[in-house]
Design a protein around this motif. Structure first.
Motif, PDB file in Angstrom:
ATOM      1  N   PRO A  74       0.803  -1.304   0.054  1.00  0.00           N
ATOM      2  CA  PRO A  74       0.064   0.075   0.092  1.00  0.00           C
ATOM      3  C   PRO A  74       0.768   1.033   0.013  1.00  0.00           C
ATOM      4  CG  PRO A  74      -0.476  -1.145   1.874  1.00  0.00           C
ATOM      5  CD  PRO A  74       0.794  -1.935   1.116  1.00  0.00           C
ATOM      6  N   VAL A  75       0.366   2.144  -0.579  1.00  0.00           N
ATOM      7  CA  VAL A  75       1.180   3.495  -0.900  1.00  0.00           C
ATOM      8  C   VAL A  75       0.019   4.895  -0.350  1.00  0.00           C
ATOM      9  CG1 VAL A  75       2.137   5.305  -2.341  1.00  0.00           C
ATOM     10  CG2 VAL A  75       2.764   2.722  -2.586  1.00  0.00           C
ATOM     11  N   VAL A  76       0.659   5.530   0.480  1.00  0.00           N
ATOM     12  CA  VAL A  76       0.116   6.757   0.943  1.00  0.00           C
ATOM     13  C   VAL A  76       0.742   7.814   0.299  1.00  0.00           C
ATOM     14  CG1 VAL A  76      -0.530   8.220   2.670  1.00  0.00           C
ATOM     15  CG2 VAL A  76      -0.791   5.694   3.080  1.00  0.00           C
ATOM     16  N   LEU A  77       0.254   8.695  -0.626  1.00  0.00           N
ATOM     17  CA  LEU A  77       0.947   9.656  -1.479  1.00  0.00           C
ATOM     18  C   LEU A  77       0.788  10.913  -0.656  1.00  0.00           C
ATOM     19  CD1 LEU A  77       2.249   9.912  -4.280  1.00  0.00           C
ATOM     20  CD2 LEU A  77       0.058  10.477  -5.246  1.00  0.00           C
TER      21      LEU A  77
ATOM     22  N   LEU B 204      -3.216   4.503  -8.430  1.00  0.00           N
ATOM     23  CA  LEU B 204      -2.234   3.680  -8.106  1.00  0.00           C
ATOM     24  C   LEU B 204      -2.036   3.760  -6.788  1.00  0.00           C
ATOM     25  CD1 LEU B 204       0.151   4.684 -11.053  1.00  0.00           C
ATOM     26  CD2 LEU B 204      -1.588   2.785 -11.014  1.00  0.00           C
ATOM     27  N   TYR B 205      -2.670   4.848  -5.790  1.00  0.00           N
ATOM     28  CA  TYR B 205      -2.341   4.726  -4.688  1.00  0.00           C
ATOM     29  C   TYR B 205      -3.257   4.646  -3.782  1.00  0.00           C
ATOM     30  CZ  TYR B 205      -4.310   9.383  -5.627  1.00  0.00           C
ATOM     31  OH  TYR B 205      -5.177  10.297  -6.081  1.00  0.00           O
ATOM     32  N   ASP B 206      -3.297   4.383  -2.409  1.00  0.00           N
ATOM     33  CA  ASP B 206      -4.127   3.953  -1.439  1.00  0.00           C
ATOM     34  C   ASP B 206      -4.715   4.966  -0.903  1.00  0.00           C
ATOM     35  OD1 ASP B 206      -4.050   0.582  -1.660  1.00  0.00           O
ATOM     36  OD2 ASP B 206      -1.953   1.368  -1.714  1.00  0.00           O
ATOM     37  N   ALA B 207      -4.068   5.857  -0.738  1.00  0.00           N
ATOM     38  CA  ALA B 207      -4.696   7.196   0.287  1.00  0.00           C
ATOM     39  C   ALA B 207      -3.772   8.443  -0.039  1.00  0.00           C
ATOM     40  CB  ALA B 207      -4.615   6.907   1.759  1.00  0.00           C
ATOM     41  N   LEU B 208      -4.369   9.578   0.240  1.00  0.00           N
ATOM     42  CA  LEU B 208      -3.737  10.827  -0.058  1.00  0.00           C
ATOM     43  C   LEU B 208      -3.784  11.559   0.930  1.00  0.00           C
ATOM     44  CD1 LEU B 208      -2.403  12.878  -2.225  1.00  0.00           C
ATOM     45  CD2 LEU B 208      -5.037  13.570  -2.593  1.00  0.00           C
TER      46      LEU B 208
ATOM     47  N   ARG C 231      -4.386   8.539  11.343  1.00  0.00           N
ATOM     48  CA  ARG C 231      -5.588   8.051  11.111  1.00  0.00           C
ATOM     49  C   ARG C 231      -5.705   7.397   9.720  1.00  0.00           C
ATOM     50  NH1 ARG C 231      -8.369  12.491  12.072  1.00  0.00           N
ATOM     51  NH2 ARG C 231      -8.038  13.265  10.060  1.00  0.00           N
ATOM     52  N   THR C 232      -4.856   8.254   8.898  1.00  0.00           N
ATOM     53  CA  THR C 232      -4.760   7.561   7.218  1.00  0.00           C
ATOM     54  C   THR C 232      -3.888   6.332   7.154  1.00  0.00           C
ATOM     55  OG1 THR C 232      -4.742   9.719   6.326  1.00  0.00           O
ATOM     56  CG2 THR C 232      -3.988   8.079   5.153  1.00  0.00           C
ATOM     57  N   LEU C 233      -2.801   6.262   8.037  1.00  0.00           N
ATOM     58  CA  LEU C 233      -1.837   4.770   8.101  1.00  0.00           C
ATOM     59  C   LEU C 233      -2.715   3.937   8.887  1.00  0.00           C
ATOM     60  CD1 LEU C 233       0.223   6.728   7.354  1.00  0.00           C
ATOM     61  CD2 LEU C 233       1.858   5.695   8.567  1.00  0.00           C
ATOM     62  N   GLY C 234      -3.378   4.349   9.781  1.00  0.00           N
ATOM     63  CA  GLY C 234      -4.399   3.176  10.553  1.00  0.00           C
ATOM     64  C   GLY C 234      -5.373   2.577   9.576  1.00  0.00           C
TER      65      GLY C 234
END
Length: 124
Positions: free
Chosen positions: A81-84, A98-102, A114-117
């Protein structure tokens, strides 16, 4: 038996951001690996596949989108998973995400955890 800490690869060319994120993530119980650009980020992925990549979009040598496209082409790291992270969301590519969250820069500690969790499926 104690569970191993989750590993986060932080890829950003701004040293102070990397240093701050590494410190915060370590406090939150993550193992942190860092790289200053996409090329070195890919090299780090070849050595040790992390549980998540926290990836800046704008960097020299190889930017975040180039690294992300390369990650998605490689079967052995495609699933990571990628958080951009970006301060310029208008420059995000249209079409396939292509990414999982921003995370929009600047972001606070709450938004980060919160985003990583959410992406990793754990409550922090």
């Amino acid at each position: 038996m104690e569970a191993r800490p989750l590993t986060v690869l932080v890829v950003d060319d701004e040293f102070t951001i990397v240093e701050t994120l590494a410190e915060i993530l370590s406090w939150e119980g993550y193992r942190v690996v860092t790289a200053p650009n996409g090329r070195e980020g890919l090299a780090a992925l070849e050595k040790d596949v992390p549980d998540l990549v926290l990836l800046d979009m704008m960097m020299p040598v190889m930017d975040g989108l180039q690294m992300l496209e390369e990650m998605r082409r490689r079967p052995e790291i495609r699933h990571v998973p990628v958080v951009l992270m970006t301060a310029a969301p208008m420059q995000l590519p249209r079409g396939e995400q292509l990414y999982d969250a921003l995370l929009l820069k600047p972001f606070g500690l709450d938004a980060l955890t919160r985003t990583l969790g959410k992406v990793l499926g754990r409550q922090l």
